[in-house]
Scaffold this active site. Structure first.
Site, PDB file in Angstrom:
ATOM      1  N   HIS A  74      11.832  86.925  54.885  1.00  0.00           N
ATOM      2  CA  HIS A  74      10.682  87.113  54.369  1.00  0.00           C
ATOM      3  C   HIS A  74       9.751  87.321  55.141  1.00  0.00           C
ATOM      4  CE1 HIS A  74      11.354  84.730  50.874  1.00  0.00           C
ATOM      5  NE2 HIS A  74      12.391  84.078  51.191  1.00  0.00           N
ATOM      6  N   HIS A  89      23.099  84.933  50.943  1.00  0.00           N
ATOM      7  CA  HIS A  89      23.340  82.918  50.479  1.00  0.00           C
ATOM      8  C   HIS A  89      22.899  84.115  49.058  1.00  0.00           C
ATOM      9  CE1 HIS A  89      18.798  83.147  51.617  1.00  0.00           C
ATOM     10  NE2 HIS A  89      18.780  82.213  50.972  1.00  0.00           N
ATOM     11  N   HIS A  92      19.552  75.944  55.217  1.00  0.00           N
ATOM     12  CA  HIS A  92      19.148  75.983  54.285  1.00  0.00           C
ATOM     13  C   HIS A  92      19.984  76.279  52.871  1.00  0.00           C
ATOM     14  CE1 HIS A  92      16.088  78.310  52.007  1.00  0.00           C
ATOM     15  NE2 HIS A  92      17.240  79.349  50.976  1.00  0.00           N
ATOM     16  N   HIS A  98      20.546  82.998  47.073  1.00  0.00           N
ATOM     17  CA  HIS A  98      19.316  82.558  46.045  1.00  0.00           C
ATOM     18  C   HIS A  98      18.973  83.726  45.277  1.00  0.00           C
ATOM     19  CE1 HIS A  98      18.119  78.920  47.893  1.00  0.00           C
ATOM     20  NE2 HIS A  98      18.646  78.760  46.804  1.00  0.00           N
ATOM     21  N   ASP A 117      17.403  83.906  55.243  1.00  0.00           N
ATOM     22  CA  ASP A 117      16.378  82.245  55.305  1.00  0.00           C
ATOM     23  C   ASP A 117      16.883  81.336  56.228  1.00  0.00           C
ATOM     24  OD1 ASP A 117      15.232  84.075  53.090  1.00  0.00           O
ATOM     25  OD2 ASP A 117      15.602  82.518  51.416  1.00  0.00           O
ATOM     26  N   ASP A 177      15.916  85.539  44.920  1.00  0.00           N
ATOM     27  CA  ASP A 177      15.500  86.667  45.360  1.00  0.00           C
ATOM     28  C   ASP A 177      16.582  87.792  46.423  1.00  0.00           C
ATOM     29  OD1 ASP A 177      15.661  83.984  47.038  1.00  0.00           O
ATOM     30  OD2 ASP A 177      14.256  84.997  48.340  1.00  0.00           O
ATOM     31  N   HIS A 178      17.400  86.902  46.413  1.00  0.00           N
ATOM     32  CA  HIS A 178      18.641  88.022  47.767  1.00  0.00           C
ATOM     33  C   HIS A 178      19.779  88.728  46.554  1.00  0.00           C
ATOM     34  CE1 HIS A 178      17.059  85.951  50.955  1.00  0.00           C
ATOM     35  NE2 HIS A 178      16.369  85.322  50.472  1.00  0.00           N
TER      36      HIS A 178
HETATM   37 FE    FE Z   1      14.178  83.507  49.891  1.00  0.00          FE
HETATM   38 ZN    ZN Z   2      16.805  81.202  50.618  1.00  0.00          ZN
END
Ligand code: FE
Ligand code: ZN
Length: 256
Positions: free
Chosen positions: A168, A52, A108, A54, A130, A56-57
């Site tokens: 995570h 996805h 998410h 985001h 996530d 942090d990915h």
């Molecule tokens: Fe994340």
């Molecule tokens: Zn995420």
């Protein structure tokens, strides 16, 4: 085949799958941990999987392109760094001699996908980003409780020994909440005790398995009587699985 969780930021894992020569990584939010792991074991990077959009990915994707010998794969319905190969539900891709199937898991984010393979000699592997965490699920930033419930049901139908590779390390805080929801669940208590020891020894609690999540994760247990009762005591508007999940998610958002 080696499956490794590369720690990133404060609590992310970038999963790496390799055969000793070639590697693929999943959701590289930053490049440095991937570069170190590739260098340490002289691995060639042959693919990047993104679940996805985001940061942090995807934050490390562009920096890794200079050493990438293969495609970046990602969800067709999300804006991730171009160029990438867009994937939709049911698509299949071959990497490291394994065939991965794409599963739509909105909730998410609206276009979130997961990657599943059962084609190797070892237990199946799920990269779920996530969507599913051990003992919990992702926050509903773009999707509805009904979507998340349907997504978790799809994942819950995979083979029980599937190795669940979440993005995570949220397990201990999820299990603390899960215990609040389902104090009578002994499997949950036993698992939490094991996870506490893993974290004390600075090991990842992951991968989990589908069978374990079905046994301990309240978001996958929305029809269990104790879970339903707890949800009804915390704002659930009814006892359907979707209403229960909606109440759990809201309760967890405010839970410390
Ligand atoms: Fe994340
Ligand atoms: Zn995420």
């Amino acid at each position: 085949m080696n499956l490794t969780a590369l720690p990133a930021f404060s609590d992310n894992y970038i999963w790496m799958l390799d055969d000793g020569r070639e590697a693929v990584v999943v959701d590289p939010g930053e490049a440095a941990p991937v570069e170190s792991a590739l260098d340490a074991r002289a691995l060639a990077l042959v693919g990047i999987l993104v679940t996805h959009h985001h940061p942090d990915h995807v934050g490390g994707v562009d920096a890794l392109r200079k050493r990438l010998r293969g495609p970046v794969y990602g969800p067709a319905r999300e804006g991730i760094p171009e160029p990438f190969e867009p994937l939709v539900d049911g698509d299949e891709i071959d990497l490291l001699g394994l065939r991965f199937r794409v599963i739509d898991v909105p909730g998410h984010t609206a276009g979130h996908i997961a990657y599943f393979t059962a084609s190797g000699p070892q237990p199946p592997v799920l990269f779920c980003g996530d969507t599913l965490f051990s003992g919990g699920c992702g926050r509903l930033f773009e999707g509805t409780p009904a979507q998340m419930h349907a997504s978790l049901a799809k994942l819950g139908a995979l083979l029980g020994d599937t190795r669940v590779c979440c993005a995570h390390e949220y397990t201990l805080s999820n299990l603390k909440f899960a215990r609040e929801v389902e104090p009578g669940n002994q499997a949950l208590r036993d698992y939490e005790a094991w996870c506490v020891r893993e974290r004390e020894d600075r090991r990842a609690t992951l991968p989990s398995s589908i069978a374990r999540e079905l046994a301990v994760n309240p978001f996958m247990r929305c029809t269990e009587p104790e879970v339903v009762q707890s949800a009804l005591g915390h704002g659930a508007t009814g006892d359907t699985a979707v209403e229960v999940l909606a109440a759990l998610r809201q309760w967890k958002n405010d839970y410390r």
